[in-house]
Design a protein around this motif. Structure first.
Motif, PDB file in Angstrom:
ATOM      1  N   THR A  23     104.869  58.514 -16.118  1.00  0.00           N
ATOM      2  CA  THR A  23     104.169  59.090 -17.267  1.00  0.00           C
ATOM      3  C   THR A  23     103.681  60.504 -16.942  1.00  0.00           C
ATOM      4  OG1 THR A  23     103.443  56.903 -17.982  1.00  0.00           O
ATOM      5  CG2 THR A  23     102.218  58.760 -18.836  1.00  0.00           C
ATOM      6  N   ASP A  24     103.134  60.677 -15.749  1.00  0.00           N
ATOM      7  CA  ASP A  24     102.673  62.006 -15.332  1.00  0.00           C
ATOM      8  C   ASP A  24     103.839  62.970 -15.141  1.00  0.00           C
ATOM      9  OD1 ASP A  24     100.047  61.189 -15.419  1.00  0.00           O
ATOM     10  OD2 ASP A  24      99.934  60.725 -13.278  1.00  0.00           O
ATOM     11  N   GLN A  25     104.975  62.456 -14.669  1.00  0.00           N
ATOM     12  CA  GLN A  25     106.161  63.300 -14.495  1.00  0.00           C
ATOM     13  C   GLN A  25     106.633  63.851 -15.842  1.00  0.00           C
ATOM     14  OE1 GLN A  25     109.494  61.246 -12.758  1.00  0.00           O
ATOM     15  NE2 GLN A  25     110.862  62.997 -12.962  1.00  0.00           N
ATOM     16  N   VAL A  26     106.700  62.979 -16.847  1.00  0.00           N
ATOM     17  CA  VAL A  26     107.115  63.413 -18.186  1.00  0.00           C
ATOM     18  C   VAL A  26     106.066  64.355 -18.771  1.00  0.00           C
ATOM     19  CG1 VAL A  26     107.635  62.626 -20.524  1.00  0.00           C
ATOM     20  CG2 VAL A  26     108.507  61.356 -18.571  1.00  0.00           C
ATOM     21  N   LYS A  27     104.793  64.093 -18.496  1.00  0.00           N
ATOM     22  CA  LYS A  27     103.720  64.987 -18.956  1.00  0.00           C
ATOM     23  C   LYS A  27     103.914  66.383 -18.388  1.00  0.00           C
ATOM     24  CE  LYS A  27      98.727  65.555 -18.486  1.00  0.00           C
ATOM     25  NZ  LYS A  27      97.502  65.010 -17.894  1.00  0.00           N
ATOM     26  N   GLY A  28     104.287  66.462 -17.104  1.00  0.00           N
ATOM     27  CA  GLY A  28     104.533  67.754 -16.472  1.00  0.00           C
ATOM     28  C   GLY A  28     105.704  68.485 -17.102  1.00  0.00           C
ATOM     29  N   ILE A  29     106.765  67.744 -17.445  1.00  0.00           N
ATOM     30  CA  ILE A  29     107.933  68.352 -18.099  1.00  0.00           C
ATOM     31  C   ILE A  29     107.520  68.945 -19.443  1.00  0.00           C
ATOM     32  CG2 ILE A  29     110.184  67.883 -19.143  1.00  0.00           C
ATOM     33  CD1 ILE A  29     110.548  65.688 -16.977  1.00  0.00           C
ATOM     34  N   ILE A  30     106.733  68.182 -20.198  1.00  0.00           N
ATOM     35  CA  ILE A  30     106.294  68.652 -21.519  1.00  0.00           C
ATOM     36  C   ILE A  30     105.408  69.883 -21.379  1.00  0.00           C
ATOM     37  CG2 ILE A  30     104.860  68.072 -23.523  1.00  0.00           C
ATOM     38  CD1 ILE A  30     105.937  65.204 -23.288  1.00  0.00           C
ATOM     39  N   GLU A  31     104.496  69.875 -20.406  1.00  0.00           N
ATOM     40  CA  GLU A  31     103.573  71.007 -20.244  1.00  0.00           C
ATOM     41  C   GLU A  31     104.282  72.272 -19.766  1.00  0.00           C
ATOM     42  OE1 GLU A  31     100.568  69.265 -17.759  1.00  0.00           O
ATOM     43  OE2 GLU A  31      99.382  68.655 -19.499  1.00  0.00           O
ATOM     44  N   ASN A  32     105.463  72.118 -19.140  1.00  0.00           N
ATOM     45  CA  ASN A  32     106.222  73.300 -18.720  1.00  0.00           C
ATOM     46  C   ASN A  32     106.814  74.055 -19.911  1.00  0.00           C
ATOM     47  OD1 ASN A  32     105.759  73.105 -15.982  1.00  0.00           O
ATOM     48  ND2 ASN A  32     107.565  71.854 -15.611  1.00  0.00           N
ATOM     49  N   GLY A  33     107.129  73.337 -20.992  1.00  0.00           N
ATOM     50  CA  GLY A  33     107.758  74.004 -22.127  1.00  0.00           C
ATOM     51  C   GLY A  33     106.959  73.961 -23.405  1.00  0.00           C
ATOM     52  N   GLY A  34     105.802  73.344 -23.381  1.00  0.00           N
ATOM     53  CA  GLY A  34     105.012  73.229 -24.601  1.00  0.00           C
ATOM     54  C   GLY A  34     103.564  72.919 -24.272  1.00  0.00           C
ATOM     55  N   THR A  35     102.862  72.453 -25.279  1.00  0.00           N
ATOM     56  CA  THR A  35     101.451  72.115 -25.133  1.00  0.00           C
ATOM     57  C   THR A  35     101.259  70.652 -25.469  1.00  0.00           C
ATOM     58  OG1 THR A  35     100.878  74.337 -25.872  1.00  0.00           O
ATOM     59  CG2 THR A  35      99.119  72.691 -25.892  1.00  0.00           C
ATOM     60  N   LEU A  36     100.771  69.867 -24.521  1.00  0.00           N
ATOM     61  CA  LEU A  36     100.513  68.453 -24.759  1.00  0.00           C
ATOM     62  C   LEU A  36      99.217  68.313 -25.543  1.00  0.00           C
ATOM     63  CD1 LEU A  36     101.492  65.555 -24.130  1.00  0.00           C
ATOM     64  CD2 LEU A  36      99.952  65.590 -22.191  1.00  0.00           C
ATOM     65  N   VAL A  37      99.283  67.642 -26.676  1.00  0.00           N
ATOM     66  CA  VAL A  37      98.094  67.450 -27.504  1.00  0.00           C
ATOM     67  C   VAL A  37      97.446  66.111 -27.183  1.00  0.00           C
ATOM     68  CG1 VAL A  37      97.250  67.232 -29.873  1.00  0.00           C
ATOM     69  CG2 VAL A  37      99.039  68.880 -29.335  1.00  0.00           C
ATOM     70  N   LYS A  38      98.273  65.052 -27.078  1.00  0.00           N
ATOM     71  CA  LYS A  38      97.725  63.714 -26.854  1.00  0.00           C
ATOM     72  C   LYS A  38      98.700  62.894 -26.028  1.00  0.00           C
ATOM     73  CE  LYS A  38      95.921  59.685 -29.297  1.00  0.00           C
ATOM     74  NZ  LYS A  38      95.696  59.062 -30.585  1.00  0.00           N
ATOM     75  N   LEU A  39      98.178  62.121 -25.100  1.00  0.00           N
ATOM     76  CA  LEU A  39      98.946  61.176 -24.302  1.00  0.00           C
ATOM     77  C   LEU A  39      98.314  59.815 -24.520  1.00  0.00           C
ATOM     78  CD1 LEU A  39     100.972  60.381 -22.059  1.00  0.00           C
ATOM     79  CD2 LEU A  39      99.234  61.039 -20.413  1.00  0.00           C
ATOM     80  N   ASP A  40      99.096  58.867 -25.030  1.00  0.00           N
ATOM     81  CA  ASP A  40      98.557  57.551 -25.380  1.00  0.00           C
ATOM     82  C   ASP A  40      99.419  56.458 -24.757  1.00  0.00           C
ATOM     83  OD1 ASP A  40      97.103  55.527 -26.526  1.00  0.00           O
ATOM     84  OD2 ASP A  40      97.838  55.854 -28.561  1.00  0.00           O
ATOM     85  N   PRO A  41      99.020  55.930 -23.573  1.00  0.00           N
ATOM     86  CA  PRO A  41      99.781  54.821 -22.987  1.00  0.00           C
ATOM     87  C   PRO A  41      99.436  53.509 -23.698  1.00  0.00           C
ATOM     88  CG  PRO A  41      98.010  55.494 -21.515  1.00  0.00           C
ATOM     89  CD  PRO A  41      97.974  56.418 -22.699  1.00  0.00           C
ATOM     90  N   TRP A  42     100.442  52.850 -24.239  1.00  0.00           N
ATOM     91  CA  TRP A  42     100.221  51.601 -24.972  1.00  0.00           C
ATOM     92  C   TRP A  42     100.255  50.391 -24.062  1.00  0.00           C
ATOM     93  CZ3 TRP A  42     103.891  52.332 -29.779  1.00  0.00           C
ATOM     94  CH2 TRP A  42     103.395  53.374 -30.565  1.00  0.00           C
ATOM     95  N   GLY A  43     100.842  50.525 -22.890  1.00  0.00           N
ATOM     96  CA  GLY A  43     100.918  49.407 -21.958  1.00  0.00           C
ATOM     97  C   GLY A  43     102.204  48.613 -22.132  1.00  0.00           C
ATOM     98  N   LYS A  44     102.229  47.443 -21.515  1.00  0.00           N
ATOM     99  CA  LYS A  44     103.421  46.600 -21.523  1.00  0.00           C
ATOM    100  C   LYS A  44     103.488  45.811 -22.827  1.00  0.00           C
ATOM    101  CE  LYS A  44     105.654  44.111 -17.910  1.00  0.00           C
ATOM    102  NZ  LYS A  44     105.491  43.238 -16.738  1.00  0.00           N
ATOM    103  N   LYS A  45     104.621  45.902 -23.496  1.00  0.00           N
ATOM    104  CA  LYS A  45     104.813  45.204 -24.783  1.00  0.00           C
ATOM    105  C   LYS A  45     106.187  44.542 -24.778  1.00  0.00           C
ATOM    106  CE  LYS A  45     101.578  47.613 -27.446  1.00  0.00           C
ATOM    107  NZ  LYS A  45     100.493  46.774 -27.782  1.00  0.00           N
TER     108      LYS A  45
END
Length: 145
Positions: A23-45
């Motif tokens: 999740t943090d890895q994908v967050k880093g990818i997003i922050e490299n090319g844009g602005t992260l507004v919200k991160l919402d982990p829903w958990g195991k479903k």
């Protein structure tokens, strides 16, 4: 910059820490090319149907702003990560400014209410009040007779 949302399903083979690291890895990818507004982990479903012989997955929702060209780059980056079962990137339909305002309101610590000074009351005790009432009653009885 346009608002987008990314829903990610991570394989359930990983424990919570590994899913959080991805999740943090994908967050880093997003922050490299844009602005992260919200991160919402829903958990195991539970999945609606089996994907790669798995019936569960970790769901994570990202809401971010970026240039339209970055979405193609993000798509390629996510396609390479094997731990991701499925992902979907769509344009965010709701009001992004309203979401930012709500998140900002949640992030602000509540300001303590300032106590208003209470007006000072005369230093009279309840005994003084009762004594005054008693003399008033005696005066009223004396006038009646």
């Amino acid at each position: 910059m346009k608002p987008y949302e990314l829903l990610l399903i991570i394989t359930p083979d990983h424990d919570e820490n590994e899913a959080e690291a991805l999740t943090d890895q994908v967050k880093g990818i997003i922050e490299n090319g844009g602005t992260l507004v919200k991160l919402d982990p829903w958990g195991k479903k539970r999945l609606a149907y089996p994907i790669r012989k798995r019936s569960e997955g970790y769901y994570v929702l990202y809401i971010f702003e970026s240039a339209p060209g970055f979405v193609a780059e993000l798509n390629q980056a996510l396609h390479v990560i094997e731990a991701i079962l499925r992902y979907m990137i769509v344009q965010y339909e709701d009001d992004i400014d309203k979401l930012k305002a709500e998140l900002a309101a949640e992030a602000e610590p509540p300001t303590p209410e300032v106590e208003q000074p209470t007006p000072e009351v005369e230093a009279s005790t309840s005994d003084d009040v009762e004594a005054e009432e008693a003399t008033d009653n005696e005066d009223a009885e004396a006038e009646d007779t």
